[in-house]
Design a protein around this motif. Structure first.
Motif, short mmCIF file in Angstrom:
data_model
loop_
_atom_site.label_atom_id
_atom_site.label_comp_id
_atom_site.label_asym_id
_atom_site.label_seq_id
_atom_site.Cartn_x
_atom_site.Cartn_y
_atom_site.Cartn_z
N UNK A 263 0.82 -1.22 0.00
CA UNK A 263 0.00 0.00 0.00
C UNK A 263 0.85 1.26 0.00
N UNK A 264 1.98 1.24 0.69
CA UNK A 264 2.82 2.43 0.80
C UNK A 264 3.70 2.69 -0.42
N UNK A 265 3.84 1.70 -1.27
CA UNK A 265 4.73 1.84 -2.42
C UNK A 265 3.99 2.00 -3.74
N UNK A 266 2.83 2.63 -3.70
CA UNK A 266 2.12 2.97 -4.94
C UNK A 266 2.55 4.38 -5.36
N UNK A 267 2.51 4.67 -6.64
CA UNK A 267 2.87 6.03 -7.09
C UNK A 267 2.06 7.12 -6.38
N UNK A 268 0.77 6.87 -6.16
CA UNK A 268 -0.06 7.88 -5.50
C UNK A 268 0.39 8.12 -4.06
N UNK A 269 0.68 7.08 -3.31
CA UNK A 269 1.13 7.23 -1.92
C UNK A 269 2.51 7.88 -1.85
N UNK A 270 3.39 7.51 -2.78
CA UNK A 270 4.71 8.14 -2.81
C UNK A 270 4.55 9.64 -3.09
N UNK A 271 3.71 9.98 -4.06
CA UNK A 271 3.47 11.39 -4.38
C UNK A 271 2.88 12.15 -3.20
N UNK A 272 1.96 11.54 -2.51
CA UNK A 272 1.33 12.18 -1.35
C UNK A 272 2.36 12.42 -0.25
#
Length: 184
Positions: free
Chosen positions: A85-94
C-alpha cells in the motif's frame, strides 16, 4: 454528492501534481467545472479541502485483518500488505507532497499523520500486545512500521524504482526476522 466527489478528485490530482501551495481553490473549481463558491460551500478552507482529500484517500485503504496464523506468518503477511500500500505512485506522491509542503504549512503534517497513521498503527499495536504481552506494543508497532518503511526511502528520493512484489516479500521476511529477534 456527485459534485463533492468531483471536487475531491480534482483537488487530489492538483495537490499531487502541483503541490499544496500552488493549488488554489480557484484552480480546483476550474478543474471540477464548478464555481469557487461551490467549492467553499463544501470546504471552507484549503486545509479543510486537503483534509477531506486525505480522508477520501484513506477510505480506499483497507486495514489488515490479522488471522489465526503464527506470529511470524501474520507479521510477514501484514508487512507485505503494508508495504504494497505504501509503495504505490499515489502514496509516494502524497508523502513527498506532505514532506515538502509541511515546511511552510505546519498543519499539513498533523493532518496527514492523523488521517494516515492512527487506525493502522493501533491495529498492529493491538495484535502485538495480544501476541507478545510486552506492555510496549505501541512502541513496537512504531519500530516495526519504521523498519518496513526503510524500503520506501530510496523510492521517495528517486534513487530507486518501486520494488517488485518479490523484492517486497523478501524485504518483509528479512524485516520480520530482525524484528522478532529483537522481541523474543
Amino acid at each position: 454528492m456527485e459534485k463533492q466527489h468531483l471536487i475531491l478528485d480534482c483537488a487530489r490530482n492538483l495537490f499531487l501534481d502541483k503541490g499544496y501551495r500552488t493549488t488554489s481553490m480557484d484552480s480546483v473549481a476550474e478543474a471540477a467545472g464548478v464555481t469557487k463558491q461551490t467549492v467553499y460551500r463544501y470546504y471552507p478552507s484549503k486545509k479543510d479541502l486537503f483534509a477531506a482529500v486525505l480522508e477520501a484517500m484513506g477510505k480506499n485503504k483497507r486495514v489488515y485483518e490479522f488471522g489465526g496464523g503464527d506470529l511470524r506468518d501474520e507479521l510477514e503477511k501484514y508487512a507485505v500488505f503494508f508495504l504494497t500500500q505504501h509503495l504505490t505512485p499515489e502514496r509516494i506522491g502524497l508523502y513527498r507532497l506532505v514532506v515538502a509542503e509541511s515546511v511552510h504549512e505546519k498543519e499539513l503534517g498533523s493532518i496527514f499523520f492523523t488521517n494516515a497513521q492512527s487506525v493502522r498503527q493501533n491495529n498492529l499495536a493491538e495484535y502485538l500486545e495480544n501476541k507478545l504481552s510486552s506492555g510496549d506494543s505501541e512502541k513496537l508497532a512504531g519500530i516495526f512500521g519504521s523498519m518496513l518503511l526503510h524500503m520506501r526511502s530510496g523510492v521517495l528520493l528517486g534513487t530507486t524504482a518501486i520494488p517488485s512484489q518479490q523484492e517486497i516479500e523478501d524485504f518483509c521476511r528479512f524485516s520480520v526476522n530482525v524484528f522478532l529477534n529483537g522481541c523474543l
